[in-house]
Write a protein that holds these residues in place. Structure first.
Motif, mmCIF file in Angstrom:
data_model
loop_
_atom_site.group_PDB
_atom_site.id
_atom_site.type_symbol
_atom_site.label_atom_id
_atom_site.label_comp_id
_atom_site.label_asym_id
_atom_site.label_seq_id
_atom_site.Cartn_x
_atom_site.Cartn_y
_atom_site.Cartn_z
ATOM 1 N N ILE A 15 123.774 28.964 114.413
ATOM 2 C CA ILE A 15 123.596 27.684 113.748
ATOM 3 C C ILE A 15 122.110 27.488 113.488
ATOM 4 C CG2 ILE A 15 123.862 25.183 113.977
ATOM 5 C CD1 ILE A 15 126.288 25.723 115.750
ATOM 6 N N GLU A 16 121.760 27.262 112.244
ATOM 7 C CA GLU A 16 120.353 27.106 111.884
ATOM 8 C C GLU A 16 119.808 25.794 112.443
ATOM 9 O OE1 GLU A 16 117.514 26.878 107.880
ATOM 10 O OE2 GLU A 16 119.663 27.329 107.717
ATOM 11 N N ARG A 17 118.643 25.877 113.070
ATOM 12 C CA ARG A 17 118.038 24.691 113.654
ATOM 13 C C ARG A 17 117.290 23.917 112.582
ATOM 14 N NH1 ARG A 17 113.251 22.908 116.595
ATOM 15 N NH2 ARG A 17 112.102 24.829 116.197
ATOM 16 N N VAL A 18 117.523 22.605 112.531
ATOM 17 C CA VAL A 18 116.811 21.726 111.603
ATOM 18 C C VAL A 18 115.632 21.124 112.354
ATOM 19 C CG1 VAL A 18 116.969 19.700 110.117
ATOM 20 C CG2 VAL A 18 118.961 21.206 110.395
ATOM 21 N N GLU A 19 114.428 21.397 111.890
ATOM 22 C CA GLU A 19 113.233 20.937 112.587
ATOM 23 C C GLU A 19 112.964 19.455 112.308
ATOM 24 O OE1 GLU A 19 108.414 21.896 112.882
ATOM 25 O OE2 GLU A 19 109.680 22.995 111.486
ATOM 26 N N LYS A 123 126.273 22.573 117.344
ATOM 27 C CA LYS A 123 127.558 23.118 116.915
ATOM 28 C C LYS A 123 128.535 21.984 116.570
ATOM 29 C CE LYS A 123 131.346 26.042 118.545
ATOM 30 N NZ LYS A 123 131.877 26.833 119.669
ATOM 31 N N ALA A 124 128.537 20.942 117.417
ATOM 32 C CA ALA A 124 129.416 19.803 117.173
ATOM 33 C C ALA A 124 129.012 19.051 115.910
ATOM 34 C CB ALA A 124 129.380 18.860 118.382
ATOM 35 N N LEU A 125 127.696 18.905 115.691
ATOM 36 C CA LEU A 125 127.216 18.228 114.479
ATOM 37 C C LEU A 125 127.669 18.975 113.226
ATOM 38 C CD1 LEU A 125 123.575 17.286 115.547
ATOM 39 C CD2 LEU A 125 125.450 15.692 115.127
ATOM 40 N N LYS A 126 127.579 20.284 113.264
ATOM 41 C CA LYS A 126 128.008 21.082 112.102
ATOM 42 C C LYS A 126 129.500 20.888 111.849
ATOM 43 C CE LYS A 126 128.029 25.792 110.260
ATOM 44 N NZ LYS A 126 127.678 27.220 110.512
ATOM 45 N N LYS A 127 130.288 20.889 112.930
ATOM 46 C CA LYS A 127 131.735 20.708 112.808
ATOM 47 C C LYS A 127 132.079 19.335 112.255
ATOM 48 C CE LYS A 127 135.945 21.138 115.609
ATOM 49 N NZ LYS A 127 136.453 21.410 116.987
ATOM 50 N N ALA A 128 131.256 18.315 112.622
ATOM 51 C CA ALA A 128 131.505 16.947 112.173
ATOM 52 C C ALA A 128 130.936 16.667 110.787
ATOM 53 C CB ALA A 128 130.902 15.968 113.182
ATOM 54 N N GLY A 129 130.237 17.641 110.204
ATOM 55 C CA GLY A 129 129.656 17.455 108.879
ATOM 56 C C GLY A 129 128.249 16.892 108.903
ATOM 57 N N TYR A 130 127.615 16.907 110.079
ATOM 58 C CA TYR A 130 126.256 16.370 110.227
ATOM 59 C C TYR A 130 125.234 17.465 110.543
ATOM 60 C CZ TYR A 130 128.830 11.956 110.835
ATOM 61 O OH TYR A 130 129.658 10.878 110.668
ATOM 62 N N GLY A 131 125.476 18.658 110.088
ATOM 63 C CA GLY A 131 124.601 19.771 110.420
ATOM 64 C C GLY A 131 123.172 19.626 109.931
ATOM 65 N N TYR A 132 122.936 18.698 109.020
ATOM 66 C CA TYR A 132 121.594 18.487 108.463
ATOM 67 C C TYR A 132 120.741 17.563 109.336
ATOM 68 C CZ TYR A 132 124.151 14.336 106.940
ATOM 69 O OH TYR A 132 124.934 13.207 106.914
ATOM 70 N N ILE A 133 121.322 16.979 110.368
ATOM 71 C CA ILE A 133 120.583 16.038 111.226
ATOM 72 C C ILE A 133 119.758 16.811 112.253
ATOM 73 C CG2 ILE A 133 120.843 14.253 113.012
ATOM 74 C CD1 ILE A 133 123.166 13.137 111.438
ATOM 75 N N PRO A 134 118.448 16.567 112.325
ATOM 76 C CA PRO A 134 117.614 17.290 113.300
ATOM 77 C C PRO A 134 117.858 16.815 114.718
ATOM 78 C CG PRO A 134 116.289 15.701 112.072
ATOM 79 C CD PRO A 134 117.648 15.682 111.451
ATOM 80 N N VAL A 135 117.757 17.758 115.652
ATOM 81 C CA VAL A 135 117.889 17.455 117.077
ATOM 82 C C VAL A 135 116.589 17.859 117.764
ATOM 83 C CG1 VAL A 135 119.197 17.845 119.193
ATOM 84 C CG2 VAL A 135 120.375 17.914 116.979
ATOM 85 N N ILE A 136 115.972 16.905 118.473
ATOM 86 C CA ILE A 136 114.702 17.144 119.160
ATOM 87 C C ILE A 136 114.983 17.492 120.610
ATOM 88 C CG2 ILE A 136 112.470 16.147 119.802
ATOM 89 C CD1 ILE A 136 112.989 14.058 117.527
ATOM 90 N N SER A 137 114.403 18.588 121.067
ATOM 91 C CA SER A 137 114.516 18.977 122.467
ATOM 92 C C SER A 137 113.402 18.316 123.266
ATOM 93 C CB SER A 137 114.415 20.501 122.609
ATOM 94 O OG SER A 137 114.223 20.868 123.966
ATOM 95 N N LEU A 138 113.784 17.559 124.298
ATOM 96 C CA LEU A 138 112.803 16.934 125.183
ATOM 97 C C LEU A 138 112.686 17.814 126.427
ATOM 98 C CD1 LEU A 138 111.071 14.299 125.386
ATOM 99 C CD2 LEU A 138 112.889 13.377 126.821
ATOM 100 N N ASN A 139 111.670 18.640 126.466
ATOM 101 C CA ASN A 139 111.505 19.558 127.589
ATOM 102 C C ASN A 139 110.032 19.842 127.836
ATOM 103 O OD1 ASN A 139 110.687 22.545 126.665
ATOM 104 N ND2 ASN A 139 111.912 21.622 125.026
ATOM 105 N N LEU A 140 109.729 20.228 129.059
ATOM 106 C CA LEU A 140 108.360 20.603 129.434
ATOM 107 C C LEU A 140 108.247 22.098 129.679
ATOM 108 C CD1 LEU A 140 107.495 17.670 131.885
ATOM 109 C CD2 LEU A 140 106.520 18.056 129.615
ATOM 110 N N SER A 141 109.256 22.848 129.248
ATOM 111 C CA SER A 141 109.293 24.286 129.518
ATOM 112 C C SER A 141 108.994 25.137 128.292
ATOM 113 C CB SER A 141 110.675 24.665 130.085
ATOM 114 O OG SER A 141 110.987 23.900 131.211
#
Length: 464
Positions: A15-19, A123-141
């Protein structure tokens, strides 16, 4: 054809990541899942002070669970199902401009599947038709980076401060609420201070240690000033478990509210000890297995800073003299020595067992251990340690409660009611024992009428 188990990336189609880009920061609304009302509200407000348009989700219905079941495999752990279900349910609501909306989710970077929620979400966003919505990872790693979101030392420092304020307010509100003479008084203090701190955050104030101490002293004083009736008899109940199910009302079917309706005083260990635990794990890894000395040094600096914040809270609570302060992390770690090893650190690891020991030590021997479906580490250090804790502390009264999509709230609450019935019986027995002890040393009414303790009166025969 590849099977799609939904629990990892290995067997799913890429699944392509949307920045989340710099340009998006100005116009996009970032949605974050709910967990802790006070702490997350303050954390959100810190992010807003840095220019992020952030909103804390509050959708809390069965539809969230159904949405999660629709887009996440039902073998996935319950917290993942709820977090993803809440986000997609919010997108389905029509409240947001979907082409100017982003999502944010944490990645712990450890062995827990929480590190992989972000991939399940995409994966769920793509299945729901929202694959274009960016997801931000909140991490310190360093797991993922986005040009529109950056960590800075100032942001980290302010988030830690907000977390400390939130832990203090949650702790004190829980100790005032069961005894307040005016219902809602403790919550009114919380609301007022959230608003005051938000104004300070927006102005870039409220984070220096000297200022924090001053504000925390005022916060503690305001809770202490709430009129209460401490003669009320309350069953003291602690809540532990997997971090999301322990804190999130959505996940635990409003457990705190239910316990309050049963006349209990509730104690929930705060977020600070969990963050200290996660930081300390980096140090323990180097001690146990070797590794980068630089990594250990950086983790030690962060740990010392967090421990200083924890000490702030403990000192200020103790100064009031009317509240029970949390146990220092160092003592938590000592409590669990010889019970479970420090290398047991997946999920909540040894900390969950330590929190149960802390609660028992502080008089909250009645404990609800929230067990979400699919969280193996939690079952080991939670339900799996109950027998050992009962051997060490026969007075402990611990009930493990399973939370999953098919578990009914009625069954969960009935099991808790059984635990509370045992707690009330023991409380009554202690009350009777204390009454008997008082009567054995107090003068009888007849002796009192004669002017004192009968043991101090001179027999009449000796006065003749």
């Amino acid at each position: 054809m590849k099977p799609e188990c939904g629990s990892c990336q290995m067997c799913a189609e890429p699944i392509e990541r949307v920045e989340f880009t710099k340009e998006m920061k100005k116009d996009y609304t970032i949605l974050i899942p709910s967990m802790l009302d006070i702490q997350f509200t303050l954390l959100r407000n810190v992010f807003r002070s840095y220019g992020y348009k952030m909103e804390l989700l509050d959708n809390d219905s069965r539809a969230v669970v159904e949405t999660g079941l629709k887009y996440v495999h039902n073998d996935t752990c319950y917290p993942a199902l709820l977090v993803i279900g809440q986000m997609i349910n919010a997108l389905d609501s029509g409240k947001y401009d979907l082409h100017k909306t982003a999502l944010m989710i944490t990645q712990t970077g450890g062995g827990c599947r929480a590190s992989n929620y972000i991939h399940l979400l995409r994966k769920a966003l793509k299945k729901a038709g929202y694959g274009y919505i960016p997801v931000i990872s909140l991490n310190l790693s360093g797991l993922e980076k986005n040009s529109g979101f950056h960590w800075t030392l100032g942001l980290i420092r302010k988030l830690v401060a907000a977390m400390a304020y939130g832990d203090l307010m949650m702790l004190l509100a829980n100790q005032v609420r069961p005894y307040e003479l005016t219902p809602g008084a403790a919550d009114a203090v919380s609301k007022e201070w959230i608003e005051r701190l938000t104004v300070e955050f927006a102005a870039g104030r409220g984070f220096a240690k000297r200022v924090m101490r001053s504000y925390m002293e005022k916060i503690a004083a305001d809770y202490a000033a709430v009129p209460t009736d401490r003669t009320r008899v309350r069953v003291k109940v602690g809540i532990v478990g997997e971090i999301y199910v322990k804190f999130a009302a959505l996940a635990n079917n409003h457990l705190e509210e239910f316990l309050a309706s049963e006349g209990c005083e509730v104690m929930v260990p705060g977020l600070m000890s969990f963050i200290l635990f996660k930081t300390d794990n980096r140090i323990e890894d180097v001690k146990l297995y070797g590794g980068s000395k630089l990594k250990k040094a950086v983790a030690t600096i962060l740990f010392d800073y967090l421990a200083g914040m924890e000490k702030f809270i403990i000192d200020i609570v103790n100064e009031q003299g009317v509240f029970r302060a949390p146990t220092p992390y160092s003592h938590l770690k000592e409590l669990v020595r010889g019970v479970v090893g420090y290398g047991n650190k997946m999920g909540e690891g040894w900390l969950l067992t330590a929190e149960m020991l802390e609660l028992i030590e502080n008089g909250y021997e009645n404990i609800v251990c929230a067990q979400p479906f699919g969280c193996l580490p939690n079952h080991i250090v939670g339900k799996g340690m109950i027998r050992r804790l009962r051997e060490l502390h026969p007075e402990s009264n611990i009930v493990p409660i399973d939370y999953d999509p098919g578990a009914t709230r009625v069954n969960q609450e009935n099991r808790i009611k059984l635990m509370l019935s045992v707690a009330r019986e023991r409380l009554a027995e202690r009350g009777d024992a204390a009454k008997g002890a008082r009567e054995s040393v107090e003068p009888s009414p007849a002796a009192a009428n004669d002017g004192g303790n009968p043991a101090e009166r001179v027999p009449a025969a000796m006065t003749n």
